[in-house]
Design a protein around this motif. Structure first.
Motif, PDB file in Angstrom:
ATOM      1  N   PRO A 113      79.127  45.875 104.620  1.00 55.50           N
ATOM      2  CA  PRO A 113      80.495  45.457 104.486  1.00 55.50           C
ATOM      3  C   PRO A 113      81.026  43.950 104.756  1.00 55.50           C
ATOM      4  N   GLY A 114      82.221  43.767 105.922  1.00 59.16           N
ATOM      5  CA  GLY A 114      82.048  42.312 105.496  1.00 59.16           C
ATOM      6  C   GLY A 114      81.163  41.855 106.418  1.00 59.16           C
ATOM      7  N   LEU A 115      80.174  40.521 105.611  1.00 60.08           N
ATOM      8  CA  LEU A 115      79.594  39.528 106.247  1.00 60.08           C
ATOM      9  C   LEU A 115      79.864  38.592 106.636  1.00 60.08           C
ATOM     10  N   ILE A 116      79.356  38.260 108.180  1.00 63.77           N
ATOM     11  CA  ILE A 116      79.857  37.126 109.221  1.00 63.77           C
ATOM     12  C   ILE A 116      78.308  36.071 109.264  1.00 63.77           C
ATOM     13  N   SER A 174      71.610  25.498  86.595  1.00 65.40           N
ATOM     14  CA  SER A 174      72.895  25.401  86.426  1.00 65.40           C
ATOM     15  C   SER A 174      72.759  26.873  85.398  1.00 65.40           C
ATOM     16  N   LEU A 175      74.097  28.313  85.685  1.00 72.26           N
ATOM     17  CA  LEU A 175      73.797  29.617  85.034  1.00 72.26           C
ATOM     18  C   LEU A 175      75.102  30.454  85.062  1.00 72.26           C
ATOM     19  N   ASP A 176      75.708  30.363  83.732  1.00 72.04           N
ATOM     20  CA  ASP A 176      77.045  31.179  84.305  1.00 72.04           C
ATOM     21  C   ASP A 176      76.214  32.522  83.367  1.00 72.04           C
ATOM     22  N   ILE A 177      76.738  33.220  84.316  1.00 72.53           N
ATOM     23  CA  ILE A 177      76.494  34.748  83.816  1.00 72.53           C
ATOM     24  C   ILE A 177      77.334  35.221  83.298  1.00 72.53           C
ATOM     25  N   MET A 178      78.377  34.578  82.103  1.00 68.03           N
ATOM     26  CA  MET A 178      78.505  35.775  81.651  1.00 68.03           C
ATOM     27  C   MET A 178      78.321  35.545  80.214  1.00 68.03           C
ATOM     28  N   ASN A 179      77.432  33.648  79.724  1.00 71.51           N
ATOM     29  CA  ASN A 179      76.645  33.575  78.907  1.00 71.51           C
ATOM     30  C   ASN A 179      75.443  34.482  78.734  1.00 71.51           C
ATOM     31  N   ILE A 227      71.227  35.313  91.223  1.00 71.91           N
ATOM     32  CA  ILE A 227      72.314  34.704  90.371  1.00 71.91           C
ATOM     33  C   ILE A 227      73.814  34.264  91.863  1.00 71.91           C
ATOM     34  N   GLY A 228      74.498  33.520  91.881  1.00 73.58           N
ATOM     35  CA  GLY A 228      75.118  33.399  92.775  1.00 73.58           C
ATOM     36  C   GLY A 228      74.170  33.332  93.687  1.00 73.58           C
ATOM     37  N   ALA A 229      73.266  32.203  94.047  1.00 74.22           N
ATOM     38  CA  ALA A 229      72.377  31.924  95.127  1.00 74.22           C
ATOM     39  C   ALA A 229      73.340  30.756  95.790  1.00 74.22           C
ATOM     40  N   SER A 230      74.141  29.695  95.509  1.00 75.19           N
ATOM     41  CA  SER A 230      74.734  29.357  95.731  1.00 75.19           C
ATOM     42  C   SER A 230      75.801  29.483  96.725  1.00 75.19           C
ATOM     43  N   GLY A 231      76.150  30.983  96.746  1.00 75.52           N
ATOM     44  CA  GLY A 231      76.845  31.758  97.692  1.00 75.52           C
ATOM     45  C   GLY A 231      77.076  32.325 100.127  1.00 75.52           C
ATOM     46  N   GLN A 232      77.982  33.080  99.745  1.00 79.05           N
ATOM     47  CA  GLN A 232      77.577  32.865 101.680  1.00 79.05           C
ATOM     48  C   GLN A 232      76.307  34.007 100.801  1.00 79.05           C
ATOM     49  N   ALA A 234      79.674  29.340 103.391  1.00 73.19           N
ATOM     50  CA  ALA A 234      80.904  29.714 103.893  1.00 73.19           C
ATOM     51  C   ALA A 234      80.806  31.621 102.949  1.00 73.19           C
ATOM     52  N   PRO A 235      82.057  32.071 103.575  1.00 67.32           N
ATOM     53  CA  PRO A 235      82.458  33.314 102.345  1.00 67.32           C
ATOM     54  C   PRO A 235      83.366  32.617 101.670  1.00 67.32           C
ATOM     55  N   GLY A 236      83.472  33.705 100.121  1.00 66.22           N
ATOM     56  CA  GLY A 236      84.081  33.095  99.092  1.00 66.22           C
ATOM     57  C   GLY A 236      85.362  33.814  98.906  1.00 66.22           C
ATOM     58  N   SER A 241      86.203  47.207  90.568  1.00 67.99           N
ATOM     59  CA  SER A 241      84.454  46.980  89.470  1.00 67.99           C
ATOM     60  C   SER A 241      83.486  47.275  90.032  1.00 67.99           C
ATOM     61  N   LYS A 242      83.137  47.727  91.734  1.00 66.97           N
ATOM     62  CA  LYS A 242      82.294  48.197  92.039  1.00 66.97           C
ATOM     63  C   LYS A 242      82.260  49.238  92.420  1.00 66.97           C
ATOM     64  N   TYR A 243      82.930  50.436  91.885  1.00 65.92           N
ATOM     65  CA  TYR A 243      82.781  51.156  92.061  1.00 65.92           C
ATOM     66  C   TYR A 243      82.701  51.851  90.410  1.00 65.92           C
ATOM     67  N   VAL A 271      91.510  45.721  92.050  1.00 63.38           N
ATOM     68  CA  VAL A 271      90.815  45.515  91.493  1.00 63.38           C
ATOM     69  C   VAL A 271      89.187  44.863  91.742  1.00 63.38           C
ATOM     70  N   TYR A 272      88.732  45.228  92.815  1.00 65.96           N
ATOM     71  CA  TYR A 272      87.278  44.403  92.893  1.00 65.96           C
ATOM     72  C   TYR A 272      86.903  45.844  93.863  1.00 65.96           C
ATOM     73  N   GLY A 273      87.327  46.465  94.161  1.00 66.25           N
ATOM     74  CA  GLY A 273      86.978  47.737  94.605  1.00 66.25           C
ATOM     75  C   GLY A 273      86.858  48.778  93.596  1.00 66.25           C
TER      76      GLY A 273
HETATM   77  P1  NAD Z   1      79.845  34.473  97.180  1.00 64.63           P
HETATM   78  O1  NAD Z   1      81.369  34.030  96.874  1.00 64.63           O
HETATM   79  O2  NAD Z   1      80.215  33.554  98.598  1.00 64.63           O
HETATM   80  O3  NAD Z   1      78.838  33.254  96.547  1.00 64.63           O
HETATM   81  C1  NAD Z   1      79.185  34.170  94.740  1.00 64.63           C
HETATM   82  C2  NAD Z   1      78.413  33.200  93.700  1.00 64.63           C
HETATM   83  O4  NAD Z   1      78.260  33.136  92.945  1.00 64.63           O
HETATM   84  C3  NAD Z   1      79.071  31.397  94.188  1.00 64.63           C
HETATM   85  O5  NAD Z   1      78.431  30.759  94.491  1.00 64.63           O
HETATM   86  C4  NAD Z   1      79.567  31.382  93.036  1.00 64.63           C
HETATM   87  O6  NAD Z   1      79.523  30.034  92.100  1.00 64.63           O
HETATM   88  C5  NAD Z   1      79.130  32.392  91.938  1.00 64.63           C
HETATM   89  N1  NAD Z   1      79.731  32.802  90.473  1.00 64.63           N
HETATM   90  C6  NAD Z   1      81.185  32.861  90.345  1.00 64.63           C
HETATM   91  N2  NAD Z   1      80.617  32.718  89.516  1.00 64.63           N
HETATM   92  C7  NAD Z   1      79.814  32.714  88.397  1.00 64.63           C
HETATM   93  C8  NAD Z   1      79.103  33.010  87.755  1.00 64.63           C
HETATM   94  N3  NAD Z   1      79.907  33.281  85.936  1.00 64.63           N
HETATM   95  N4  NAD Z   1      77.924  32.803  86.779  1.00 64.63           N
HETATM   96  C9  NAD Z   1      77.210  32.149  87.899  1.00 64.63           C
HETATM   97  N5  NAD Z   1      77.286  32.830  89.114  1.00 64.63           N
HETATM   98  C10 NAD Z   1      78.466  32.494  89.071  1.00 64.63           C
HETATM   99  O7  NAD Z   1      79.923  36.273  97.236  1.00 64.63           O
HETATM  100  P2  NAD Z   1      79.066  36.674  98.453  1.00 64.63           P
HETATM  101  O8  NAD Z   1      80.181  36.666  99.699  1.00 64.63           O
HETATM  102  O9  NAD Z   1      77.704  35.841  98.720  1.00 64.63           O
HETATM  103  O10 NAD Z   1      79.176  37.744  97.465  1.00 64.63           O
HETATM  104  C11 NAD Z   1      77.912  38.184  97.550  1.00 64.63           C
HETATM  105  C12 NAD Z   1      77.735  39.704  96.368  1.00 64.63           C
HETATM  106  O11 NAD Z   1      77.912  40.385  98.156  1.00 64.63           O
HETATM  107  C13 NAD Z   1      79.337  39.810  95.650  1.00 64.63           C
HETATM  108  O12 NAD Z   1      78.827  41.320  95.096  1.00 64.63           O
HETATM  109  C14 NAD Z   1      80.127  40.583  96.544  1.00 64.63           C
HETATM  110  O13 NAD Z   1      81.081  41.716  95.725  1.00 64.63           O
HETATM  111  C15 NAD Z   1      79.763  41.317  97.675  1.00 64.63           C
HETATM  112  N6  NAD Z   1      79.275  41.809  98.490  1.00 64.63           N
HETATM  113  C16 NAD Z   1      79.742  40.726 100.021  1.00 64.63           C
HETATM  114  C17 NAD Z   1      80.463  41.076 100.607  1.00 64.63           C
HETATM  115  C18 NAD Z   1      81.008  39.410 101.865  1.00 64.63           C
HETATM  116  O14 NAD Z   1      81.094  39.869 102.638  1.00 64.63           O
HETATM  117  N7  NAD Z   1      80.315  38.914 101.851  1.00 64.63           N
HETATM  118  C19 NAD Z   1      80.369  41.985 101.228  1.00 64.63           C
HETATM  119  C20 NAD Z   1      80.539  43.201 100.504  1.00 64.63           C
HETATM  120  C21 NAD Z   1      79.689  42.561  99.067  1.00 64.63           C
END
Ligand code: NAD
Ligand code: AKB
Length: 318
Positions: free
Chosen positions: A174-177, A54-59, A11-16, A182-184, A149-151, A145-147
């Protein structure tokens, strides 16, 4: 082989992270057995490699139906709002980051899923945590707020493991490269942007000051860490909040110097913005000895190795 019986939902498969993790999981379990899900459209790099929904994690109801219909056995929950974006809309960040996790943990408990993966972050640490070699257990007083929520999420994971036996595992990335996706909206995003601008513009304006050291990691190490953690025997996973994970630590000045070894004409300038305060609240380096001892973690990439690989791959992609 147990791998054949698993059906995985990312879930969140299109992200970084999601793009690269989905592709790596598809290599292990087979394309058809790893379902990519996201609120936004399917990333181009995923197209043709396996199913996408296509999915909203809140649903929660839709998520539950998907898990039942597809006989899902493992979930990787990556959907979240990161540090810099979170400060722009704290309520939304808290709501998504917490409720998304609780939806997944609840369904994992009800349906006896084999495993859940949920990433935490170095953002759990705050200004009162040690700056150097920040240990696994220490003072943790996050200021974003991010920190927060993670804790809180780490302790929900711990709770669901102890109370209901949900096999949920987590890493404090840590920060991912990365060069693939792209990062989000994070504070560490500069360390990705700088490579693109170095190649395209031969210059970069950093939103963090020159001596801002942060813990960082190259994506191949992060993907390998995630898979090694998830494949480790259950008895080796002794931390059920989240493991510290370390790759490298550098400042904008140092990453610029590393790029200049390949692009001598590259220049960097500095214009710190609101993300500077977030960066200043985090540790500069992380002690990950607990992960190393428990399940054998060892990073491979250092700054110069990453720079070489990033520039080579970004150049090849042009
Ligand atoms: P990202 O923002 O690149 O990707 C998150 C994805 O979640 C996006 O594609 C977005 O469309 C999707 N998304 C957002 N809301 C959604 C919803 N309601 N339902 C379904 N999908 C939804 O983030 P990322 O960098 O890939 O991070 C992924 C995880 O790793 C996160 O939990 C982040 O906190 C954690 N993390 C990332 C990094 C980093 O450097 N990238 C570092 C530490 C932790
Ligand atoms: C961010 O900067 O928000 C992320 C993280 C370190 O969690 N990259």
């Amino acid at each position: 082989m147990s791998a054949i019986k698993e059906k995985v939902l990312v879930i969140g498969a299109s992200g970084q992270i999601g793009v690269e993790l989905t592709l790596a999981l598809r290599k292990i379990y087979g394309g058809a057995n790893v379902i990519a899900a996201d609120l936004r459209e399917e990333n181009d790099l995923l197209k043709g490699s396996g199913p996408y929904v296509s999915l909203d994690i809140m649903n929660k109801e839709m998520l539950h139906v998907l898990i039942l219909r597809q006989n899902i056995t493992q979930i990787y929950l990556l959907a979240a709002i990161l540090s810099a974006t979170g400060e722009k809309n704290p309520n939304l960040a808290w709501h998504l980051n917490m409720q998304g996790l609780l939806n997944v943990l609840d369904i994992a408990r009800e349906e006896n899923l084999h495993k859940v993966y949920w990433p935490s972050s170095i953002a759990v640490f705050g200004p009162t945590s040690p700056k150097q070699n920040c240990p696994q257990q220490t003072i943790i007083e996050p200021t974003t707020v991010y920190g927060i929520s993670k804790y809180a999420g780490e302790f929900w994971c711990n709770y669901y493991f102890n109370r209901y036996g949900v096999d949920v595992r987590s890493l404090r990335y840590p920060g991912l490269i990365s060069y693939k996706s792209a990062p989000g909206g994070g504070t560490t995003d500069y360390a990705v942007e700088i490579y693109h601008d170095a190649l395209e513009e031969k210059s970069y304006e950093s939103f963090l000051s020159e001596d801002t050291y942060l813990p960082m990691m190259y994506m191949p190490d992060a993907i390998r860490a995630t898979i090694e953690l998830m494949e480790a025997p259950k008895e080796k996973i002794k931390v059920r909040t989240s493991y510290n994970l370390s790759g490298m630590s550098f400042s904008p000045k140092e990453i610029a110097a590393s790029i200049q070894k390949h692009i001598p004409e590259f220049t960097i300038s500095y214009k710190p913005d609101s993300r500077q305060a977030i960066a200043d609240s985090w540790p500069q380096s992380i002690d990950d000895s607990v992960a190393r001892n428990d399940w054998g973690w060892k990073p491979e990439f250092d700054l110069n190795g990453m720079t070489e690989d990033m520039l080579k791959n970004l150049t090849a992609g042009k």
